[in-house]
Design a protein around this motif. Structure first.
Motif, PDB file in Angstrom:
ATOM      1  N   SER A 211       0.818  -1.226   0.000  1.00 12.11           N
ATOM      2  CA  SER A 211       0.000   0.000   0.000  1.00 12.11           C
ATOM      3  C   SER A 211       0.845   1.268   0.000  1.00 12.11           C
ATOM      4  CB  SER A 211      -0.926   0.016   1.221  1.00 12.11           C
ATOM      5  OG  SER A 211      -1.801  -1.081   1.218  1.00 12.11           O
ATOM      6  N   ARG A 212       2.142   1.157  -0.249  1.00 10.79           N
ATOM      7  CA  ARG A 212       3.019   2.332  -0.203  1.00 10.79           C
ATOM      8  C   ARG A 212       2.547   3.409  -1.177  1.00 10.79           C
ATOM      9  NH1 ARG A 212       7.921   1.881   2.462  1.00 10.79           N
ATOM     10  NH2 ARG A 212       7.786  -0.397   2.254  1.00 10.79           N
ATOM     11  N   ASP A 213       2.151   3.026  -2.362  1.00  5.94           N
ATOM     12  CA  ASP A 213       1.678   4.006  -3.342  1.00  5.94           C
ATOM     13  C   ASP A 213       0.397   4.678  -2.858  1.00  5.94           C
ATOM     14  OD1 ASP A 213       3.802   3.452  -4.976  1.00  5.94           O
ATOM     15  OD2 ASP A 213       2.684   2.103  -6.313  1.00  5.94           O
ATOM     16  N   ARG A 214      -0.450   3.925  -2.162  1.00  5.56           N
ATOM     17  CA  ARG A 214      -1.694   4.494  -1.626  1.00  5.56           C
ATOM     18  C   ARG A 214      -1.387   5.573  -0.589  1.00  5.56           C
ATOM     19  NH1 ARG A 214      -6.007   1.148   2.110  1.00  5.56           N
ATOM     20  NH2 ARG A 214      -7.534   2.836   2.399  1.00  5.56           N
ATOM     21  N   VAL A 215      -0.383   5.325   0.244  1.00  2.00           N
ATOM     22  CA  VAL A 215       0.012   6.321   1.246  1.00  2.00           C
ATOM     23  C   VAL A 215       0.559   7.559   0.558  1.00  2.00           C
ATOM     24  CG1 VAL A 215       1.517   6.796   3.202  1.00  2.00           C
ATOM     25  CG2 VAL A 215       0.458   4.538   2.968  1.00  2.00           C
ATOM     26  N   HIS A 216       1.438   7.362  -0.424  1.00  2.00           N
ATOM     27  CA  HIS A 216       1.989   8.504  -1.164  1.00  2.00           C
ATOM     28  C   HIS A 216       0.884   9.329  -1.815  1.00  2.00           C
ATOM     29  CE1 HIS A 216       6.300   8.253  -0.814  1.00  2.00           C
ATOM     30  NE2 HIS A 216       6.324   6.962  -1.138  1.00  2.00           N
ATOM     31  N   ALA A 217      -0.104   8.653  -2.394  1.00  2.00           N
ATOM     32  CA  ALA A 217      -1.188   9.370  -3.067  1.00  2.00           C
ATOM     33  C   ALA A 217      -1.972  10.222  -2.075  1.00  2.00           C
ATOM     34  CB  ALA A 217      -2.112   8.372  -3.766  1.00  2.00           C
ATOM     35  N   ALA A 218      -2.235   9.688  -0.877  1.00  4.66           N
ATOM     36  CA  ALA A 218      -2.960  10.454   0.143  1.00  4.66           C
ATOM     37  C   ALA A 218      -2.150  11.668   0.586  1.00  4.66           C
ATOM     38  CB  ALA A 218      -3.281   9.550   1.342  1.00  4.66           C
ATOM     39  N   VAL A 219      -0.835  11.490   0.731  1.00  4.84           N
ATOM     40  CA  VAL A 219       0.038  12.599   1.140  1.00  4.84           C
ATOM     41  C   VAL A 219       0.063  13.677   0.061  1.00  4.84           C
ATOM     42  CG1 VAL A 219       2.439  13.239   1.578  1.00  4.84           C
ATOM     43  CG2 VAL A 219       1.459  11.216   2.685  1.00  4.84           C
ATOM     44  N   ASP A 220       0.182  13.280  -1.181  1.00  3.05           N
ATOM     45  CA  ASP A 220       0.301  14.243  -2.284  1.00  3.05           C
ATOM     46  C   ASP A 220      -0.949  15.106  -2.441  1.00  3.05           C
ATOM     47  OD1 ASP A 220       2.827  13.316  -2.792  1.00  3.05           O
ATOM     48  OD2 ASP A 220       2.225  11.990  -4.438  1.00  3.05           O
ATOM     49  N   LYS A 221      -2.098  14.624  -1.947  1.00  3.04           N
ATOM     50  CA  LYS A 221      -3.347  15.381  -2.080  1.00  3.04           C
ATOM     51  C   LYS A 221      -3.515  16.450  -1.005  1.00  3.04           C
ATOM     52  CE  LYS A 221      -5.945  11.616  -4.279  1.00  3.04           C
ATOM     53  NZ  LYS A 221      -7.056  10.639  -4.092  1.00  3.04           N
ATOM     54  N   LEU A 222      -2.625  16.503  -0.021  1.00  2.98           N
ATOM     55  CA  LEU A 222      -2.783  17.452   1.082  1.00  2.98           C
ATOM     56  C   LEU A 222      -2.677  18.888   0.565  1.00  2.98           C
ATOM     57  CD1 LEU A 222      -0.547  15.710   3.787  1.00  2.98           C
ATOM     58  CD2 LEU A 222      -3.048  15.637   3.587  1.00  2.98           C
ATOM     59  N   ARG A 223      -3.696  19.698   0.875  1.00  2.55           N
ATOM     60  CA  ARG A 223      -3.704  21.106   0.479  1.00  2.55           C
ATOM     61  C   ARG A 223      -4.229  21.947   1.644  1.00  2.55           C
ATOM     62  NH1 ARG A 223      -1.230  18.981  -2.761  1.00  2.55           N
ATOM     63  NH2 ARG A 223      -1.251  19.150  -5.052  1.00  2.55           N
ATOM     64  N   PRO A 224      -3.721  23.185   1.816  1.00  2.00           N
ATOM     65  CA  PRO A 224      -4.191  24.040   2.914  1.00  2.00           C
ATOM     66  C   PRO A 224      -5.614  24.508   2.686  1.00  2.00           C
ATOM     67  CG  PRO A 224      -2.682  25.244   1.486  1.00  2.00           C
ATOM     68  CD  PRO A 224      -2.663  23.820   1.019  1.00  2.00           C
ATOM     69  N   THR A 225      -6.367  24.648   3.796  1.00  3.23           N
ATOM     70  CA  THR A 225      -7.763  25.098   3.682  1.00  3.23           C
ATOM     71  C   THR A 225      -8.022  26.309   4.566  1.00  3.23           C
ATOM     72  OG1 THR A 225      -8.410  23.444   5.331  1.00  3.23           O
ATOM     73  CG2 THR A 225      -8.620  22.824   3.019  1.00  3.23           C
ATOM     74  N   SER A 226      -8.581  26.118   5.784  1.00  4.58           N
ATOM     75  CA  SER A 226      -9.028  27.288   6.553  1.00  4.58           C
ATOM     76  C   SER A 226      -8.313  27.395   7.899  1.00  4.58           C
ATOM     77  CB  SER A 226     -10.544  27.238   6.731  1.00  4.58           C
ATOM     78  OG  SER A 226     -10.946  26.006   7.315  1.00  4.58           O
ATOM     79  N   SER A 227      -9.072  27.507   9.003  1.00  2.00           N
ATOM     80  CA  SER A 227      -8.496  27.829  10.304  1.00  2.00           C
ATOM     81  C   SER A 227      -7.871  26.599  10.978  1.00  2.00           C
ATOM     82  CB  SER A 227      -9.566  28.439  11.212  1.00  2.00           C
ATOM     83  OG  SER A 227     -10.680  27.578  11.300  1.00  2.00           O
TER      84      SER A 227
END
Length: 501
Positions: A211-227
């Motif tokens: 599942s290493r690629d699955r973890v990388h994909a979840a990390v790569d989607k991280l984007r800043p939002t609000s408070s």
């Protein structure tokens, strides 16, 4: 990934440790005058004034002359100070903790054969009348092989609030997590929790395996939002960690944040209660990784202390590589729980003493062997250094101090102790002729105390301009990049204060 290319397997002490060992090997004998870095001359009158500090034991001292503290391997204070100075600002004195400056530099103490600690005690004379520096050095055994440690179950709690949009925050977190994911073993597990104004489990506890690629994909989607609702992140993070608890694994929560709480329960007490409850009930420890030019240092430190963990600060990709690649085992595994040190100074020899730093890690002397009282958690390959300013009585000889360290086995929680003594003869050398490790530790301590206050230096402390020259000479003789960074930080602090070298 920009940070790829880490070597496989656990490193003994990380990149800086290896650098320091090479530098130490290259140092010539102390009688070579080119390499006897001169210790800056102290102000004798100031040394006498320092002897009356309220945090130096008064004269006459108590009969036992005891000093007890919980071990601390945090380094965030020094990392954040370096980042702040690099941006042209002096750090807030309240964020400066001398022990974290000192412990940012690896030492070459002997390693024990098993769990627990080796104990090394030495020191040197300062030029303040009667005052010496005593160094208490503790070390744990590093991981010999990457496969030696038990599997890890890590819950990453990731700040994706709007403040994390600044360069060097969430982008650095993504790269750091990518490095960590590549370094974890197939039998390790990872969960991801994000928080802004609310918290969400974006990846439940998942075996790395295929599942290493699955973890990388979840990390790569991280984007800043609000408070920033740190409370929500902590609650959801610990709930996720509890659901994913693995028997026989190192279960740890890793908080990556600028720790600038502005939504939910923003008081430290409310969040701390959650952390402490999870620690007591489930044995979950917390590793705090701070980022950002504005950083909630006090909250992150208290979270880690209450969560039986430690903190570090990541300013750039080099820091991230060291924390998440070279120092991975030390940051997630344990060699000792609830570790405390107690130093007993001999009243026939010692007139006064002062522990440098560890202000919020002091423990009542009677609680040293009370294993219900919280201590510090220390991982494999860590070194812990504590410095004391000690004034000996004129003409005194014999024993100066006995150092004891007590800890609980990380698995069985059985208590164990180790000890060592130091005598007057061991202090009978100038600081300038001591080994480079002690000189670097002293320079870091002097620098930290100068940043905390410009008017109340340690006994024998050099003037800031002299300290700058001394640090530059140490950087040259050791060839250690970490010492060069220290010298540059001292120079920047002096420039910001308008001090001529």
């Amino acid at each position: 990934m920009l940070l790829a290319g880490c070597s496989g397997g656990g490193s003994d002490d990380g990149g800086r440790a290896a650098s320091k060992e090479r530098a130490s090997d290259a140092l010539p004998a102390p009688d070579n005058p080119r390499h006897n870095v001169p210790a800056p001359a102290p102000d004798g009158a100031q040394g006498e004034q320092d002897g009356a500090r309220r945090d130096i034991a008064p004269e006459p001292g108590p009969a036992d002359l005891l000093s007890t503290f919980a071990l601390d391997v945090d380094t965030a204070s020094y990392g954040f100070a370096r980042r702040t100075l690099g941006q042209g600002r002096l750090p807030d004195p309240s964020t400066v903790r001398p022990e974290e400056f000192v412990n940012s530099f690896r030492q070459d103490y002997p390693k024990p054969d098993g769990d627990g600690f080796s104990v090394t005690v030495d020191g040197a004379r300062t030029r303040a009348d009667g005052w010496s520096l005593v160094r208490v050095g503790l070390a744990t055994r590093p991981e010999a092989e990457r496969s030696e440690r038990p599997p890890a179950a890590l819950t990453f709690v990731i700040d994706i609030s709007g403040s994390m949009a600044e360069t060097g925050r969430l982008d650095l977190v993504r790269k750091s997590l990518g490095v960590m994911t590549d370094q974890l073993r197939d039998d390790d597990s990872v969960a991801l929790v994000t928080f802004s104004d609310r918290a969400e489990t974006v990846l439940p506890m998942t075996r790395i395996g295929d599942s290493r690629d699955r973890v990388h994909a979840a990390v790569d989607k991280l984007r800043p939002t609000s408070s920033t609702n740190v409370e929500a992140g902590i609650i959801t993070g610990y709930e996720t960690a509890v659901r994913g608890l693995r028997e026989g694994a190192t279960n740890r929560v890793v908080l990556l944040s600028d720790a600038l709480a502005n939504t939910g329960d923003t008081s430290a007490d409310g969040i701390l209660r959650r952390v402490e409850e999870a620690r007591r009930t489930h044995g979950l420890t917390l590793f705090g990784v701070g980022v950002g030019s504005d950083y909630g240092d006090a909250l992150m430190e208290r979270l880690a202390d209450r969560g039986d963990g430690h903190t570090t600060y990541v300013a750039d990709e080099e820091d991230a590589r060291e924390v998440f690649c070279e120092r991975l085992p030390a940051n997630i595994d344990l060699r000792a729980r609830d570790a405390k040190a107690q130093v007993s100074f001999d009243p026939d020899t010692v007139e006064r003493f002062r522990l440098i730093g560890y202000d919020n890690r002091r423990v009542a002397d009677d609680d040293f062997r009370d294993d219900r009282v919280d201590g510090g958690e220390v991982g494999p390959g860590h070194t812990v250094t504590a410095l004391y300013a000690v004034r000996t009585k004129p003409g005194a000889g014999g024993l100066v101090a006995t150092v004891r360290v007590r800890w609980l086995d990380p698995d069985s929680r059985a208590p164990d102790e180790a000890s060592a003594d130091v005598g007057v003869d061991a202090l009978d050398r100038p600081l300038s002729e001591s080994d480079s490790g002690l000189q670097v530790a002293a320079t870091a301590a002097y620098f930290a105390e100068d940043l905390r206050t410009a008017y109340d230096p340690l006994p024998g402390a050099p003037a800031p301009a002299e300290l700058e020259r001394h640090a530059a000479a140490l950087a040259f003789t050791t060839g250690d990049k970490a010492v060069t960074d220290l010298a540059n930080s001292i120079r920047r602090a002096n420039e910001l204060r308008g001090r001529a070298p």
